[in-house]
Each structure stands twice: as structure tokens, then as C-alpha cells.
Design a protein around this motif. Structure first.
Motif, short mmCIF file in Angstrom:
data_model
loop_
_atom_site.label_atom_id
_atom_site.label_comp_id
_atom_site.label_asym_id
_atom_site.label_seq_id
_atom_site.Cartn_x
_atom_site.Cartn_y
_atom_site.Cartn_z
N GLU A 51 2.44 -1.52 7.63
CA GLU A 51 1.60 -1.53 6.42
C GLU A 51 2.46 -1.44 5.16
OE1 GLU A 51 -1.96 1.19 4.74
OE2 GLU A 51 -2.04 0.78 6.89
N LYS A 52 3.49 -0.62 5.22
CA LYS A 52 4.38 -0.46 4.06
C LYS A 52 5.14 -1.76 3.77
CE LYS A 52 7.99 2.53 2.20
NZ LYS A 52 8.96 3.60 2.48
N ILE A 53 5.61 -2.42 4.83
CA ILE A 53 6.35 -3.68 4.67
C ILE A 53 5.44 -4.73 4.04
CG2 ILE A 53 7.63 -5.51 5.84
CD1 ILE A 53 8.18 -3.45 8.12
N ILE A 54 4.22 -4.83 4.57
CA ILE A 54 3.26 -5.82 4.07
C ILE A 54 2.87 -5.51 2.62
CG2 ILE A 54 0.89 -6.68 4.35
CD1 ILE A 54 1.37 -6.36 7.43
N GLU A 55 2.78 -4.25 2.30
CA GLU A 55 2.45 -3.84 0.92
C GLU A 55 3.54 -4.31 -0.05
OE1 GLU A 55 2.24 0.39 -1.32
OE2 GLU A 55 1.18 0.32 0.62
N ASN A 56 4.80 -4.16 0.36
CA ASN A 56 5.93 -4.63 -0.47
C ASN A 56 5.85 -6.15 -0.67
OD1 ASN A 56 7.20 -2.19 -0.91
ND2 ASN A 56 8.53 -2.35 0.89
N ILE A 57 5.56 -6.86 0.41
CA ILE A 57 5.48 -8.33 0.33
C ILE A 57 4.33 -8.76 -0.57
CG2 ILE A 57 5.03 -10.42 1.68
CD1 ILE A 57 6.46 -9.02 4.06
N GLU A 58 3.18 -8.10 -0.44
CA GLU A 58 2.00 -8.42 -1.26
C GLU A 58 2.34 -8.23 -2.75
OE1 GLU A 58 -0.89 -9.58 -0.56
OE2 GLU A 58 -1.61 -8.92 1.41
N LYS A 59 3.14 -7.22 -3.04
CA LYS A 59 3.46 -6.88 -4.42
C LYS A 59 4.42 -7.91 -5.04
CE LYS A 59 5.86 -3.15 -5.02
NZ LYS A 59 6.21 -1.70 -5.00
N THR A 60 5.43 -8.33 -4.26
CA THR A 60 6.47 -9.22 -4.82
C THR A 60 6.20 -10.70 -4.58
OG1 THR A 60 7.76 -9.02 -2.77
CG2 THR A 60 8.25 -7.45 -4.53
N LYS A 61 5.33 -10.99 -3.63
CA LYS A 61 4.94 -12.37 -3.28
C LYS A 61 6.14 -13.22 -2.80
CE LYS A 61 0.47 -12.45 -4.16
NZ LYS A 61 0.20 -11.00 -4.21
#
Length: 895
Positions: free
Chosen positions: A315-325
Motif C-alpha cells: 500500500e505504501k509503495i502504491i501510494e508513492n507511485i500514485e503521488k509521483t505518477k
């Protein structure tokens, strides 16, 4: 290796080694145009022999410009030698600068050659009770072999060394070093223009010396010499024989003030050496300089990574990706073959986060990963970057994930910047752009038969290495993209090369279905044909022999059947294809041998070879498609090379019958560009006659024949057309009159006439050829329609052969490279349309100018229309692009 007891003195024939290195290696130059291949080859050999033989003393002998005492003895000495090319001459002072920085003793003296200096230093070394090792590419040095002196002769350019001591001399030649001088007197030396005795070569010379021991003794017993011709030649050329011996003898008493202390190997001037190596761009040699000896301006860096072995961190990894695109990723697998390897883990990183290495080994995390990350990989609003992403995308396909939005790949970017680079590893790019040194994959895993796999590494090692890769991808992105933009290659990079990664990964993943029964039946048929041809060849030869042995075949053809000798090699008669072609009408055995060789190659390479590469699970061949290998931009393939499946013979074409559609619901649709390179030439040159032919859909070869031979089109014969075809395609590749004469088996004069007539008729083509060479000289590179560059340092060469090669490449690259760009554009467009249209059909192969789609029977007509439209509209030229369409159940039927 020689086992020596005392201190060693090594003497290197500098002139010989740099000369051999220059011709053994391709012409290398720095970005500033400094030629370096001779120096680099010399130094590579120097490091190797220093390491292997560990001399205490070392000196390098050089020839000095100007006549020697041998020229006074014989005016024609070395008169037939060509002047050293400028590219080589310029490297001598560079080498001497390097040796000075290494504190290596160098000697050159007016009036004497390097051989004489080496011989004198060798005797000096022996007198000082040293073991002497002489290194040269010149066999004359064998006369210096003694109890204390050994000779290392370079072989295969400079990559191998052959050791000679007294025993080796005796075993190889059966004579002593002193007799070797007599041998040179008898046989002479063409390279030095030493005449010797006409008719006496090495074989006869050795026989005479073994019988009579010396030249003096030969002449004292001249009546005992067997063979009238040999005896008469010896008598007639007695004075010449003794003069030749004198010329060939190495002088060992050159007046040199020698000091053994000056030859002792001491520490180099490391800083000076490093500066020179940097200027010469010798990165591999810079690495040989100990880090504690110089100020190191290369950086190392620490990487931060987290090993993930639970889905709670997803979830944390995906959250980072969602934020930076945007994120970088790299899979780790257990085998070099991505179709067989176990997926061990994946590294994922966003620009402002640590790397997360998700470990799949020994747990059930992979299915969870697929469920959690499938959407992330497939989302078009999230960019994906990496290093050599094609392999990673193949793995994603295997996991059922259809990746989108690849926005950067270090390898593809650097390939556009420098298409002739041989190493695109992340460690190489980090060093080049960022002055950062990291452990490369070869350092990590080793190479050759002892190479390890990633499975043998710890999870921490895998995590650290992949983390460094992803850190560097982010650090390199702006550097590489800046250069691509400055060179006008944004469209080529973003719209062609990047989306092509996914296309090639898809082609690799799906592969091409193989009918094993057809392959095996063909193998049986070829075996029977080989057996029949073998019997026919034995019958025509009058005896059985090893047809695959050039030596035995040569003896049959030239000794027994008395066919004219075309070419001889060091080991006997040449029986290569060129020789056999010239003998074709001399004896019926030649045709059978050529056929035998052809079928043997088909069987071993294309039957046995293909069977070995068929995937047991899928019955498909999954070739590797290479995007960064050719200088022209063409795609290549390996394991197997599908570009090389034969087409010129019926037997070769039959192999294509084994390449079949997936099942009865599918067929193969083949789109093949018609004369794409000639159409590109018409566009680039803007030649009105050439363009007119394509506008009116004329047969271009008939039109060219009509123009070149000055006859009406209806009077053009098949022979005229085939010759015009050779000229048309020859012009594209910058063919010379010599090349065309060889291809068409006509005189050079006639070939020159054809070419001149062509260029007189197609004046704009002639103008283009002259102009593009000038552009290449001015800019240092030429470009394709989409601004793909190829750099051409060869155009500045003073060497005619090298410069001519550069001119041919300058003429050809914009044509062949633009054709490569066009088919890549077509591949990206057809792949995208099939994917977005949710077709069952898929692109499975690109070979030369053709694309093959494995089409579902419900979609055949739509696929044909789509493929034709996409290929013909790939790029707008000033002449129409034309595509030939075929449909079949196998590749053979589509051709």
C-alpha cells in the motif's frame, strides 16, 4: 607458460606490436578524432605479458625513420612496403607518451632496426645472467632463441602468443636458431623484399638445411642437391643467397650504451598516466590504475533499499507511485533465459523514495503482487522507466499484465546517442555520465562457464544491486533526454523507439509456432541427400576422404584431379566458396561439393539448430529481438536469427514450411514492403526519373535496364533486368565497380560502364551521393529521415580503404536507416491498433522489410486492410510506399 628461475628481462619489438595491433583491431578513435586502436592493442598485450611473465626489467625497441645499413647493402631492401597509413603513424608518438608515463625504457637508433636493438639488448641481458624474453610479431626473432633467451610470437593479430625456446624451435622447424638465418637467406622474405633463391620456399629450405646443415655446406656439396631446378637456381643465385642471409641476420652488437638499471621496472607516473588514458578514453585501462595512487574523481554512492516480504508494504509503495505518477522497476530472475527462469523478485522506486525490493522467493507473494500492481502497470497516466525494459515487459506479459506508458529506458536513449557503442550496461553509463563507479553485472556474477545466476546471490545482494540500477536510471534520465532533444531525436525516441520496446517484448512472448514433424521430416530428407551426395563425390574423386576437411579436399582437387590452384594458405590449398565458384565449370565434382556444403549447413544450422530452440511447453520459438545492436537502426534477432532463414534455394525456403500458425483458427498474414530502400532513395535524392517510375507503378528494374542499356522497355531482356537490379541495389549500398563485377561475373570495365550510365541517367542520385559524403565530412555524422544519427570518423581517414568504407556507409545509412525507421513506425502503429481494437490477432515477426501477423480467421480481411493501410501510411514520402500482401497457413505459403 615459461618457467624461469632468474630475474627476467623482457624486450618488446614496439614497431611490430603496434603495427599488428593496428591491423588486428577496428579503427578506433576518441570523440576528438584521435586514432587509438594501435596504442590500445599494444597496451592490452603489454599488461597481459607483464602479468604472466613478471619481468624485473623491460625495454621497448622502435624502428627509427630513415635508411639502415641494410639499405646501403641492398638498395631495394623493403622497397615494396607501403608507407604506414597516417592513422597508424600518428599513434607512435601517443604510444611513446604512454610508455614515458609508465617509466618504461625505450630505445631507437639511427641506421638500425628494432630487431637489431632487441638482439643487442638480448645479448647484453644474457651477459648479465638474466633470462631474456623477446616479444614480437616477426619470425626473424627466432634466430635469437638460445639457452637464456625465449621468443614470444604474436598470433591471431595480438590475442595469442606462441612461445619458442630451443626445444620448440627444434619441434616446429627441426633446425637451430643459427640455421634459421640460413633459411631466411635461402627463402628470402617478401615483406622485407629480401630476394632469397627463386623457387625455394620454407619447405625446400628446411629440407636442404636438415640435409646439409648450413648454406656454406649446401654449396660445398651442390652436386648432391636433388632436383635440377633447385640446384640450378642455387648455383645461379649464389651471391644473392649470401646477400639475403646477411640482410636477414639480426645484428647483436649495435653501439648502444646500455644500463640495466634504466630498464628496471619502476612505478609509473600514475597521475600523468591517468590523464593520458582519460584523453584517449581508455576506461578499461584507467581501472587498472590503483585507487590509492591517484586522486579519484569518480564517485561511488550508497543506495537505500527496503526488502519487502509481506504484502503489508504494498500500500505504501502504491501510494508513492500514485503521488509521483512515475516509477522505475526491474525484475530479477533465476536464469538468463527469461522464458525459463523463476521470478525471484522485483525492485520498484519512485524518484523521492527508497527502492523497495519485493522478494518472491520462498513465499506466496507473487500472486498478491499481481493483484495489487496489475492496475498500476496498466494505467496510462503513470510513467514507467528503467534499464533494458524489454526483458521486464516480457515477464509482465507472462504474469498477465499489459504494461503501458513506457517513458524512458537508459539503453534505448544511449543507443540513439551512440549507436556504435558496444556496452550499454548501467555501470558503463554511470561512469560515462555521472563519474560514478558501481559493480557491474559481470563483476557480480562473473562470466563464462563459471558465471553465477541471481539465484546464487543473497536477497540483500539482489536488493542492493537492483536498487543501484534504479537510482542511476533516475539520475541518468535528464542527462540522456537533454542530449536526445538537442539532437532533434525526440520524435524518434518517444514515438518510435520507446513504444517499440513493448512491441518487441510482445513478439518475444508469443513467439512463432513450429511444426516439429515438418522439421524432423526435412532433417531426414537432408540426411538422405547428404548421403547421396557423399557417394557421388567419392565416385568422382575415385576414393573416400573427409569432405569436410579442407586439407583432404584440397589434395583431391589439386593434387589428384589436377584442377588449377586458385589460392594457397599457410596450411595448404584454399577450398573456400570463392575458390570453388571459380572452379565450377572445371570438373563435375565441384557442383556436388557446393551442394553438399549447402545441405550440411541447412541441416546443422536450420534443422538441428531450430529443434534445439523450440520451447517444449509452447512448441514455439521465442527469438530475442535486439533493438540496440545495428548501427543503422535495423532490428536484429538471435537464438535463432530469424533474419537468416534462407530464401535463395528451394531447400532453404522449405524450412519456412515448419513456421506455422497457432492452430486451425489462425492464419499468417504477411505484409512485405516493395523495394522500400529504392523508394527512400527516390525521396531523399528527389530524382525525377526515379520518382516517376514509382508514381506510375513501373517495374523499376526494367526501367533502369532501359535507361542504363539505352533500349526501349519492351526490348529489355531478363539478363538486362537482373543486371539492372544488381545495379539498383548496389547503388543503395555504395557498391564499387569491383564489387559489381564480382557479383555479376563481368569485367570491371563493364561494371564501371553500368554504374556510370546509371549515375548519368539518375543525375539527382549522383548529386545526393556526392552531397551526403560532404555532409558526413562536415558534420561528422549522417542522418535518417527521422534524424537517427550515425557518426563516421572513417571519412577523415587518410587511408583510402578506410575512407572508402566511410563513404559507402555515408551513402547507405540515410537510406537503410530510414527504411528501418519506416518499418519500426509501422510496427508500433499496427501493434497499437490491434491492442486497442482488442483483436485476437497479433504481430509475431519482423524480418527485413516484412511484418507477419498471426491472424484469427474471423479477422483476416480487417487485418489485411489494417496492415496495408498502416504500412503504406507509416511515413509520408514524395513517392508512394507499396506493400505486397499474402496469406497462408505457414511462412512458406506467404512468400
Amino acid at each position: 607458460m615459461i618457467i624461469l628461475g632468474k630475474d627476467r628481462l623482457m624486450i618488446i619489438d614496439g614497431s611490430s606490436l603496434i603495427y599488428r595491433a593496428f591491423y588486428a583491431l577496428p579503427l578506433l578513435s576518441t570523440k576528438d578524432g584521435i586514432y587509438t586502436n594501435g596504442v590500445y592493442g599494444f597496451l592490452t598485450m603489454l599488461y597481459k605479458i607483464k602479468e604472466e611473465y613478471d619481468p624485473k626489467y623491460l625495454c621497448v625497441a622502435f624502428d627509427k625513420k630513415g635508411p639502415t645499413f641494410r639499405h646501403l647493402e641492398f638498395e631495394q631492401y623493403k622497397a615494396n612496403r607501403d608507407k604506414a597509413p597516417n592513422e597508424l603513424s600518428l599513434q607512435f608518438p601517443i604510444l611513446k607518451d604512454v610508455l614515458n608515463a609508465m617509466n618504461v625504457n625505450q630505445i631507437e637508433i639511427d641506421g638500425f632496426e628494432a630487431d637489431d636493438i632487441a638482439g643487442t639488448v638480448a645479448k647484453f641481458g644474457e651477459a648479465n645472467d638474466l633470462d631474456v624474453i623477446l616479444v614480437s610479431g616477426d619470425k626473424d626473432y627466432l634466430q635469437l632463441v638460445s639457452e637464456k633467451s625465449k621468443v614470444l610470437l604474436t598470433r591471431k593479430g595480438i590475442t595469442e602468443l606462441e612461445e619458442y625456446d630451443l626445444d620448440a624451435m627444434s619441434n616446429k622447424y627441426g633446425i637451430t636458431p643459427e640455421q634459421f638465418i640460413d633459411l631466411k637467406g635461402l627463402m628470402g622474405d617478401n615483406s622485407d623484399n629480401i630476394p632469397g633463391v627463386p623457387g625455394i620456399g620454407e619447405k625446400t629450405g628446411l629440407k636442404l638445411l636438415k640435409q646439409f646443415n648450413s648454406m656454406e655446406n649446401i654449396y660445398e656439396h651442390i652436386e648432391e642437391v636433388r632436383g635440377n631446378k633447385t640446384r640450378e637456381s642455387l648455383i645461379e643465385h649464389k651471391q644473392q643467397a649470401f646477400m639475403s642471409r646477411k640482410l636477414a641476420e639480426i645484428v647483436t652488437n649495435v653501439p648502444i650504451d646500455l644500463d640495466i638499471e634504466k630498464m628496471e621496472l619502476v612505478e609509473p607516473d600514475w597521475e600523468k598516466l591517468k590523464i593520458i588514458y582519460e584523453k584517449l578514453e581508455f576506461k578499461s585501462l584507467i581501472e587498472k590504475i590503483p585507487n590509492d595512487k591517484v586522486e579519484v574523481d569518480t564517485k561511488t554512492f550508497e543506495t537505500n533499499f527496503t526488502i519487502v516480504e509481506s504484502k503489508v508494504d504494498f500500500e505504501k509503495i502504491i501510494e508513492n507511485i500514485e503521488k509521483t505518477k512515475k516509477f522505475a522497476f526491474k525484475f530479477v530472475i533465476s536464469d538468463e533465459n527469461i522464458h525459463k527462469g523463476e521470478i525471484l523478485g522485483i525492485a520498484i522506486k519512485t524518484e523521492d523514495s527508497n527502492t523497495y525490493y519485493i522478494n518472491f522467493e520462498g513465499n506466496e507473494l507473487l500472486p498478491c503482487f499481481i493483484n495489487s500492481f496489475k492496475n498500476i502497470f496498466e494505467r496510462e497516466d503513470i510513467g514507467k522507466i528503467g534499464h533494458n525494459l524489454k526483458n521486464d515487459i516480457v515477464i509482465l506479459f507472462k504474469l498477465g499484465i499489459n504494461v503501458t506508458s513506457i517513458t524512458f529506458d537508459t539503453i534505448i536513449g544511449q543507443y540513439l546517442i551512440n549507436p556504435s557503442q558496444t556496452n550499454y550496461s548501467i555501470s558503463e553509463l554511470a561512469n560515462e555520465y555521472l563519474n560514478i563507479q558501481i559493480e557491474g553485472e559481470e563483476d557480480l556474477l562473473g562470466k563464462g562457464k563459471n558465471k553465477k545466476t541471481y539465484k546464487s546471490l543473497t536477497v540483500e545482494q539482489r536488493g542492493e544491486y537492483t536498487s543501484k540500477i534504479l537510482d542511476l536510471v533516475f539520475m541518468l534520465e535528464n542527462e540522456i533526454l537533454g542530449i536526445i532533444e538537442s539532437q532533434g531525436m525526440n520524435e524518434l525516441f518517444n514515438n518510435v523507439e520507446l513504444p517499440l520496446i513493448e512491441v518487441l517484448a510482445s513478439m518475444e512472448y508469443y513467439g512463432f509456432k513450429i511444426d516439429m514433424d515438418i522439421l524432423k521430416d526435412l532433417g531426414t530428407k537432408f540426411d538422405e541427400e547428404i548421403e547421396g551426395l557423399t557417394k557421388e563425390i567419392y565416385s568422382l574423386a575415385g576414393e573416400e576422404f573427409n569432405i569436410n576437411s579442407p586439407k583432404q579436399l584440397g589434395e583431391i582437387l589439386f593434387d589428384k584431379l589436377d584442377l588449377p590452384v586458385i589460392k594457397k594458405t599457410k596450411t595448404g590449398y584454399s577450398t573456400n566458396a570463392e575458390v570453388l565458384d571459380k572452379l565450377f565449370d572445371k570438373h563435375p565434382i565441384i557442383e556436388k561439393i557446393l551442394k553438399y556444403r549447402q545441405i550440411i549447413k541447412l541441416k546443422s544450422t536450420y534443422i538441428d539448430g531450430l529443434i534445439a530452440l523450440v520451447d517444449e511447453d509452447t512448441n514455439r520459438i521465442h527469438s530475442s529481438f535486439n533493438q540496440t545492436v545495428t548501427n543503422t537502426g535495423r532490428i536484429s534477432s538471435t537464438e535463432p536469427n530469424l533474419q537468416n532463414i534462407p530464401v535463395k534455394t528451394e531447400e532453404g525456403r522449405e524450412i519456412r514450411k515448419a513456421f506455422v500458425s497457432q492452430n486451425q483458427d489462425y492464419v499468417l498474414v504477411d505484409g512485405d514492403y516493395s523495394q522500400i530502400e529504392l523508394r527512400v532513395l527516390a525521396h531523399i535524392s528527389d530524382d525525377p526519373k526515379l520518382k516517376e517510375a514509382f508514381y506510375h507503378n513501373e517495374d523499376i528494374h526494367t526501367k533502369t535496364a532501359s535507361e542504363v542499356f539505352g533500349v526501349a522497355k519492351e526490348e529489355v531482356t531478363p539478363l538486362m533486368r537482373s543486371r539492372a537490379k544488381a545495379v539498383n541495389f548496389g547503388i543503395v549500398y555504395g557498391i564499387s565497380d569491383y564489387g559489381l563485377s564480382r557479383d555479376l561475373n563481368i569485367s570491371r570495365k563493364e561494371a564501371k560502364e553500368y554504374i556510370d550510365n546509371y549515375l548519368n541517367n539518375y543525375e539527382k542520385v549522383n548529386e545526393y551521393m556526392d552531397n551526403i559524403i560532404e555532409v558526413g565530412k562536415r558534420d561528422g555524422f549522417v542522418e535518417t529521415i527521422l534524424h537517427r544519427r550515425r557518426y563516421l570518423p572513417e571519412l577523415k581517414s587518410k587511408n583510402f580503404v578506410v575512407r572508402s568504407f566511410g563513404e559507402r556507409i555515408a551513402m547507405n545509412t540515410p537510406i537503410q536507416g530510414s527504411a528501418a525507421d519506416i518499418i519500426k513506425v509501422a510496427m508500433v502503429k499496427i501493434y497499437t491498433k490491434l491492442k486497442k481494437g482488442k483483436f485476437k490477432s497479433r504481430l509475431i515477426l519482423q524480418v527485413h522489410d516484412e511484418l507477419i501477423i498471426e491472424a484469427h480467421k474471423d479477422e483476416i480481411e480487417r487485418v489485411k486492410e489494417l496492415l496495408q493501410e498502416v504500412m503504406e501510411d507509416a511515413i509520408t514520402l514524395s513517392v508512394p510506399l507499396k506493400v505486397d500482401m499474402k496469406v497462408g497457413n505457414n511462412w512458406y505459403e506467404t512468400k
